[in-house]
Scaffold this active site. Structure first.
Site, mmCIF file in Angstrom:
data_model
loop_
_atom_site.group_PDB
_atom_site.id
_atom_site.type_symbol
_atom_site.label_atom_id
_atom_site.label_comp_id
_atom_site.label_asym_id
_atom_site.label_seq_id
_atom_site.Cartn_x
_atom_site.Cartn_y
_atom_site.Cartn_z
ATOM 1 N N ASP A 229 0.760 -1.213 0.092
ATOM 2 C CA ASP A 229 0.028 -0.012 0.018
ATOM 3 C C ASP A 229 0.791 1.120 0.006
ATOM 4 O O ASP A 229 0.563 2.460 -0.830
ATOM 5 C CB ASP A 229 -0.883 -0.157 1.213
ATOM 6 C CG ASP A 229 -1.856 1.005 1.232
ATOM 7 O OD1 ASP A 229 -2.326 1.343 0.217
ATOM 8 O OD2 ASP A 229 -2.235 1.507 2.215
ATOM 9 N N HIS B 41 -9.793 15.857 -5.160
ATOM 10 C CA HIS B 41 -10.083 14.993 -4.048
ATOM 11 C C HIS B 41 -11.101 15.414 -3.019
ATOM 12 O O HIS B 41 -12.358 15.659 -3.509
ATOM 13 C CB HIS B 41 -8.698 14.830 -3.234
ATOM 14 C CG HIS B 41 -8.392 13.815 -2.306
ATOM 15 N ND1 HIS B 41 -9.066 13.600 -1.193
ATOM 16 C CD2 HIS B 41 -7.536 12.914 -2.577
ATOM 17 C CE1 HIS B 41 -8.629 12.276 -0.777
ATOM 18 N NE2 HIS B 41 -7.598 11.692 -1.365
ATOM 19 N N SER C 47 -8.070 10.157 -9.341
ATOM 20 C CA SER C 47 -7.121 9.958 -10.428
ATOM 21 C C SER C 47 -8.112 9.835 -11.740
ATOM 22 O O SER C 47 -7.857 10.220 -12.969
ATOM 23 C CB SER C 47 -6.120 9.030 -10.388
ATOM 24 O OG SER C 47 -6.773 7.815 -9.845
HETATM 25 O O1 SFD Z 1 -5.837 7.782 -1.704
HETATM 26 C C1 SFD Z 1 2.477 22.276 -14.876
HETATM 27 N N1 SFD Z 1 -5.158 11.171 -5.502
HETATM 28 C C2 SFD Z 1 -5.909 9.762 -5.557
HETATM 29 N N2 SFD Z 1 -6.527 9.547 -6.335
HETATM 30 C C3 SFD Z 1 -6.750 7.912 -6.608
HETATM 31 O O2 SFD Z 1 -7.587 7.598 -7.748
HETATM 32 N N3 SFD Z 1 -6.423 7.141 -5.813
HETATM 33 C C4 SFD Z 1 -5.579 7.419 -4.805
HETATM 34 O O3 SFD Z 1 -5.047 6.556 -3.972
HETATM 35 C C5 SFD Z 1 -5.365 8.590 -4.533
HETATM 36 N N4 SFD Z 1 -4.428 9.168 -3.497
HETATM 37 C C6 SFD Z 1 -3.482 10.144 -3.585
HETATM 38 C C7 SFD Z 1 -4.166 11.366 -4.710
HETATM 39 C C8 SFD Z 1 -3.146 12.486 -4.631
HETATM 40 C C9 SFD Z 1 -2.014 12.662 -4.170
HETATM 41 C C10 SFD Z 1 -1.265 13.851 -3.933
HETATM 42 C C11 SFD Z 1 -1.675 11.597 -3.099
HETATM 43 C C12 SFD Z 1 -2.360 10.354 -3.026
HETATM 44 C C13 SFD Z 1 -0.131 11.616 -2.261
HETATM 45 C C14 SFD Z 1 -5.628 12.056 -6.305
HETATM 46 C C15 SFD Z 1 -5.235 11.953 -7.728
HETATM 47 O O4 SFD Z 1 -3.786 12.022 -7.725
HETATM 48 C C16 SFD Z 1 -5.733 13.427 -8.213
HETATM 49 O O5 SFD Z 1 -7.004 13.598 -8.160
HETATM 50 C C17 SFD Z 1 -5.475 13.610 -9.682
HETATM 51 O O6 SFD Z 1 -4.099 13.325 -10.115
HETATM 52 C C18 SFD Z 1 -5.684 14.948 -10.263
HETATM 53 O O7 SFD Z 1 -5.384 15.152 -11.845
HETATM 54 P P1 SFD Z 1 -4.911 16.552 -12.271
HETATM 55 O O8 SFD Z 1 -4.678 16.291 -13.784
HETATM 56 O O9 SFD Z 1 -5.666 17.681 -12.049
HETATM 57 O O10 SFD Z 1 -3.443 16.984 -11.754
HETATM 58 P P2 SFD Z 1 -2.117 16.199 -11.643
HETATM 59 O O11 SFD Z 1 -2.266 14.472 -11.798
HETATM 60 O O12 SFD Z 1 -1.376 16.623 -10.273
HETATM 61 O O13 SFD Z 1 -1.241 16.958 -12.717
HETATM 62 C C19 SFD Z 1 -0.805 18.282 -12.771
HETATM 63 C C20 SFD Z 1 0.167 18.329 -14.195
HETATM 64 O O14 SFD Z 1 0.280 19.661 -14.111
HETATM 65 C C21 SFD Z 1 1.532 19.928 -14.396
HETATM 66 N N5 SFD Z 1 1.967 21.139 -14.024
HETATM 67 N N6 SFD Z 1 2.785 22.245 -16.227
HETATM 68 C C22 SFD Z 1 3.223 23.225 -16.931
HETATM 69 N N7 SFD Z 1 3.277 24.460 -16.176
HETATM 70 C C23 SFD Z 1 2.826 24.653 -14.770
HETATM 71 N N8 SFD Z 1 3.008 25.836 -14.277
HETATM 72 C C24 SFD Z 1 2.721 23.432 -14.322
HETATM 73 N N9 SFD Z 1 2.339 23.162 -13.148
HETATM 74 C C25 SFD Z 1 1.785 21.892 -12.807
HETATM 75 C C26 SFD Z 1 2.397 19.013 -13.546
HETATM 76 O O15 SFD Z 1 3.707 18.536 -13.990
HETATM 77 C C27 SFD Z 1 1.340 17.711 -13.971
HETATM 78 O O16 SFD Z 1 1.618 17.198 -15.156
HETATM 79 S S1 SFD Z 1 -5.073 8.986 -1.966
HETATM 80 O O17 SFD Z 1 -4.041 8.586 -0.872
HETATM 81 O O18 SFD Z 1 -5.670 10.147 -1.657
HETATM 82 P P1 AMP Z 2 -7.425 8.099 1.702
HETATM 83 O O1 AMP Z 2 -6.294 7.083 1.780
HETATM 84 O O2 AMP Z 2 -7.695 8.792 2.984
HETATM 85 O O3 AMP Z 2 -7.470 9.421 0.522
HETATM 86 O O4 AMP Z 2 -8.784 7.209 1.418
HETATM 87 C C1 AMP Z 2 -8.902 6.606 -0.051
HETATM 88 C C2 AMP Z 2 -10.404 6.830 -0.129
HETATM 89 O O5 AMP Z 2 -11.130 6.210 0.855
HETATM 90 C C3 AMP Z 2 -11.067 8.188 -0.520
HETATM 91 O O6 AMP Z 2 -12.213 7.987 -1.403
HETATM 92 C C4 AMP Z 2 -11.386 8.653 0.930
HETATM 93 O O7 AMP Z 2 -12.878 9.437 0.738
HETATM 94 C C5 AMP Z 2 -11.904 7.208 1.488
HETATM 95 N N1 AMP Z 2 -11.885 7.225 2.803
HETATM 96 C C6 AMP Z 2 -10.897 6.871 3.431
HETATM 97 N N2 AMP Z 2 -10.972 6.885 5.086
HETATM 98 C C7 AMP Z 2 -12.251 6.650 5.048
HETATM 99 C C8 AMP Z 2 -13.452 6.164 6.121
HETATM 100 N N3 AMP Z 2 -12.885 6.375 7.359
HETATM 101 N N4 AMP Z 2 -14.632 6.190 5.864
HETATM 102 C C9 AMP Z 2 -14.906 6.370 4.442
HETATM 103 N N5 AMP Z 2 -14.137 6.567 3.358
HETATM 104 C C10 AMP Z 2 -13.082 6.628 3.806
#
Ligand code: SFD
Ligand code: AMP
Length: 640
Positions: A353, A390, A441
């Site tokens: 993870d 997010h 994402s």
């Molecule tokens: O769970 C320039 N996100 C997660 N999404 C999931 O589906 N599953 C997960 O497990 C996720 N987890 C998570 C997530 C995000 C982060 C930060 C972490 C963990 C640590 C969310 C997604 O990642 C997020 O919703 C998407 O990536 C958003 O997409 P977008 O396209 O809006 O943003 P991007 O992918 O970050 O890309 C940005 C681009 O812009 C470029 N850029 N280029 C030119 N000039 C500039 N001035 C620029 N500034 C930025 C970047 O290089 C990049 O290409 S979980 O843990 O939450």
């Molecule tokens: P996170 O790792 O916190 O980004 O969570 C991943 C996904 O699970 C996101 O869609 C969150 O909204 C959801 N999530 C995380 N924790 C919880 C929780 N305690 N109850 C319900 N959804 C959660």
């Protein structure tokens, strides 16, 4: 600057950014542009295979609706998102993404992304909407498909390592963008008939928990610095939900994700006394009804209950990993071989993870001799971020799709082209578009596809190339390269290039911004609490910072990028502070509390708080927009 070549690129559709939304946009645009004989240009500040939030990979796809399996409906998803955002969401935008997101996920799988399957060949869900993946190479796979689509169709051109600074305007219409190479002395002018902003959200606006020992470490990737917000604000676009920052609860100090622990492993989090705040603080949720009563409990309220424990001195808060693993393994107790195998499997899932998505957390576990099956790990609220894709909601106010509007919503939420901002020719997706949270994402990829298709339609129907004044371009070039000139002019004034009476280096500038936001706008130090007086002070200090931004100095291209990143952050900060001030209530405790308006006021503030910077006058305007339902009232409870 004499030694800076200006390169002008003429294109039809300009995609800014190379992240999830941009990759979706590239795939879709390649298809439609070929049909219409159009050119598409994509510009990323980095290299697409590892740029943006998904750079390190992810361990889950957080939005999958599963329409084909009949498990959920689009409306179920809309209800989930609206509830999680305390009632503040654009249902038309969320529904549009929800009805298209599954096909993005199926494409990822087709392109080679391993999605976990159970013995029956069904996707393994982390929670109701989330799928488990082996996602270390997620971004590589998605970027490769985007690049192939653009380059093999012959319609596309890709610029990597080109930093976009701001918009190019033709009157009120967006005419493209300007930026510079971060590798060679080239100033770029991209002229386009339509521009799609997908440059992600913003981090390091608030002081992070990490200090010098871990400078730059945060949950959100340090390279997304508010460029989307700056770009749309400077173009004059109306912005929405700028107060809705996101604070994730994460494994402390290395920001490992909690989703798999809470949802897949069904773990509890307990305080130092062994108490479970989600149970003990249940009565608090009534204060936030009706949203306090929904399931799952909104993310900000989950945060808030834990924060109340910490404020009362009951920290640290622990993720009870050992307990969760034991509980699952215990179901295999009767069969020692199966039990042993399951324990190994759970251990490896726990490490993967992190290794899939937040490698530093696995390193921290290793460095601190943490075996998750034996010992709990601390979790904590991170500093605030801007990530509308997010569980935050900040971004530009964009038009919704026509077919999802009701008679009532049409006049408010629709102005011709899906995902176009209030500026003609400027489209937004992913973190760049607001009030459509929980796209993550996969949904960002789907929204990129939606926006690109719509932008091509705009180009086909409004085919004229914008006109850009050559003098305006020269002015922009001088302004953008100014930090290099400031450094050259004054570098001799001191022997230490970091300290100089005539200039400020970007790092010091960032520290100033972070300190003021942390202390006055409700960062970690202020326990996520602020009030009108503090916010007023924040605005005063921001005005002084803005004045000093004229003195930013860069000794090389890297620092030039850092200079502009921090200007972008400063604008995102100002939009945030102004909207925090405007909304006279506390609606998202756990993200922030306005101590002078400590309750939610459904009657007056069940509205969107929007803002706009007027590029002509330099004035800011704050305004409300109504929250209108697209789907009928929900009667059945929404499950987790
Ligand atoms: O769970 C320039 N996100 C997660 N999404 C999931 O589906 N599953 C997960 O497990 C996720 N987890 C998570 C997530 C995000 C982060 C930060 C972490 C963990 C640590 C969310 C997604 O990642 C997020 O919703 C998407 O990536 C958003 O997409 P977008 O396209 O809006 O943003 P991007 O992918 O970050 O890309 C940005 C681009 O812009 C470029 N850029 N280029 C030119 N000039 C500039 N001035 C620029 N500034 C930025 C970047 O290089 C990049 O290409 S979980 O843990 O939450
Ligand atoms: P996170 O790792 O916190 O980004 O969570 C991943 C996904 O699970 C996101 O869609 C969150 O909204 C959801 N999530 C995380 N924790 C919880 C929780 N305690 N109850 C319900 N959804 C959660």
């Amino acid at each position: 600057m004499a030694d800076f070549e200006t390169v002008v690129v003429d294109t039809d559709l300009l995609i800014l950014g190379g992240g999830m939304a941009a990759c979706g946009a590239a795939v879709e645009a390649a298809h439609w542009a070929k049909q219409h004989g159009l050119k598409v240009t994509l510009v990323d500040k980095a290299v697409m295979e590892r740029s943006g939030a998904v750079a390190m990979g992810l361990s889950a796809i957080n939005q999958y609706v599963g329409l084909k399996d009949g498990a959920n409906t689009v409306k179920n998803y809309v209800d989930y998102v609206r509830n999680d955002l305390m009632g503040v969401t654009r249902e038309d935008l969320v529904a549009n993404i929800a009805r298209h997101v599954d096909s993005s996920v199926h494409l990822f799988e087709q392109w080679g992304l391993p999605i976990w399957k159970d013995a029956n060949g069904q996707y393994v869900h982390e929670g109701r909407w989330q799928l488990m993946i082996n996602g270390e190479s997620y971004k590589v796979i998605v970027a490769e498909a985007a690049k192939t689509a653009l380059l093999q169709s012959g319609v596309g051109q890709i610029f990597e390592r080109v930093f976009i600074v701001g918009p190019l305007m033709d009157g009120d219409r967006c005419a493209g963008a300007v930026g510079f190479s971060v590798r060679e002395n080239t100033f770029y002018v991209f002229k386009a008939k339509a521009t799609l902003a997908t440059m992600g959200g913003a981090v390091h606006i608030f002081k992070p928990r990490s200090g010098g020992e871990g400078l730059g470490r945060a949950w959100y990737p340090p390279w997304n610095a508010g460029s989307s917000a700056y770009f749309t604000l400077k173009a004059g676009a109306e912005m929405t939900c700028q107060e809705v920052r996101f604070i994730p609860i994460r494994f402390k100090d290395a920001y490992g994700p909690v989703g798999a622990w809470f949802l897949l492993f069904k773990s509890r989090a307990t305080n130092a006394l062994g108490g479970n705040y989600m149970v003990e603080r249940q009565p608090e949720l009534e204060r936030w009804a009706p949203y306090g009563r929904v399931k799952p409990i909104p993310a900000n309220l989950r945060n808030f209950l834990g924060m109340l424990d910490v404020a009362e001195g009951k920290g640290p808060i622990y993720m009870r990993t050992e307990e969760a693993i034991q509980k699952i393994a215990d179901t295999y107790k009767e069969d020692p071989a199966a039990y042993k195998k399951k324990m190994k499997e759970l251990e490896s899932e726990a490490w993967e993870d992190f290794l899939d998505m937040t490698i530093s957390q696995a390193i921290l576990w290793a460095a601190t001799d943490t075996q998750p099956e034996q010992r709990s790990s601390e979790i904590a609220a991170a500093e605030p971020y801007f990530i509308g894709s997010h569980s935050g909601a900040s971004g530009a106010w964009v038009s919704g799709p026509e077919d999802l509007q009701t008679d009532e919503t049409k006049g408010q939420y629709f102005w011709g082209y899906t995902n176009m901002s209030t500026v003609k020719g400027l489209f937004c997706a992913g973190d760049a578009s607001g009030a459509s949270s929980h796209k993550f994402s996969s949904g960002s990829h789907a929204e990129g596809r939606i926006a690109a298709k719509s932008a091509v339609k705009f180009i086909v129907e409004n085919g004229t190339a914008p006109e850009v004044d050559a003098e305006a371009i020269e002015r922009l070039k001088t302004e953008i390269l100014k930090p290099l000139a400031v450094y050259e002019q004054h570098k001799g004034a001191t022997t230490d290039p970091e300290v100089n009476p005539h200039y400020i280096k970007p790092k010091m500038f960032m520290f100033r911004l972070q300190k003021l936001m942390d202390e006055y706008a409700g960062g970690v130090t202020a326990q996520f609490t602020t009030n009108e007086a503090l916010l007023g002070r924040a605005l005063d200090l921001l005005a002084l910072l803005k004045e000093d931004s004229d003195k930013l100095a860069a000794s090389n291209l890297h620092e030039l990028m850092r200079s502009w990143e921090n200007v972008h952050r400063m604008w995102q900060a100002e939009a945030h502070v102004r909207t925090l001030l405007f909304r006279q209530e506390t609606r998202w405790p756990g993200y922030y509390v306005r101590s002078d308006k400590p309750s939610m006021d459904e009657e007056a503030w069940h509205v969107f708080a929007n803002c706009r910077f007027d590029p002509k006058t330099g004035n800011w305007e704050t305004l409300t927009r109504p929250i209108l339902r697209v789907f009928a009232e929900e009667t059945a409870p929404v499950g987790a």
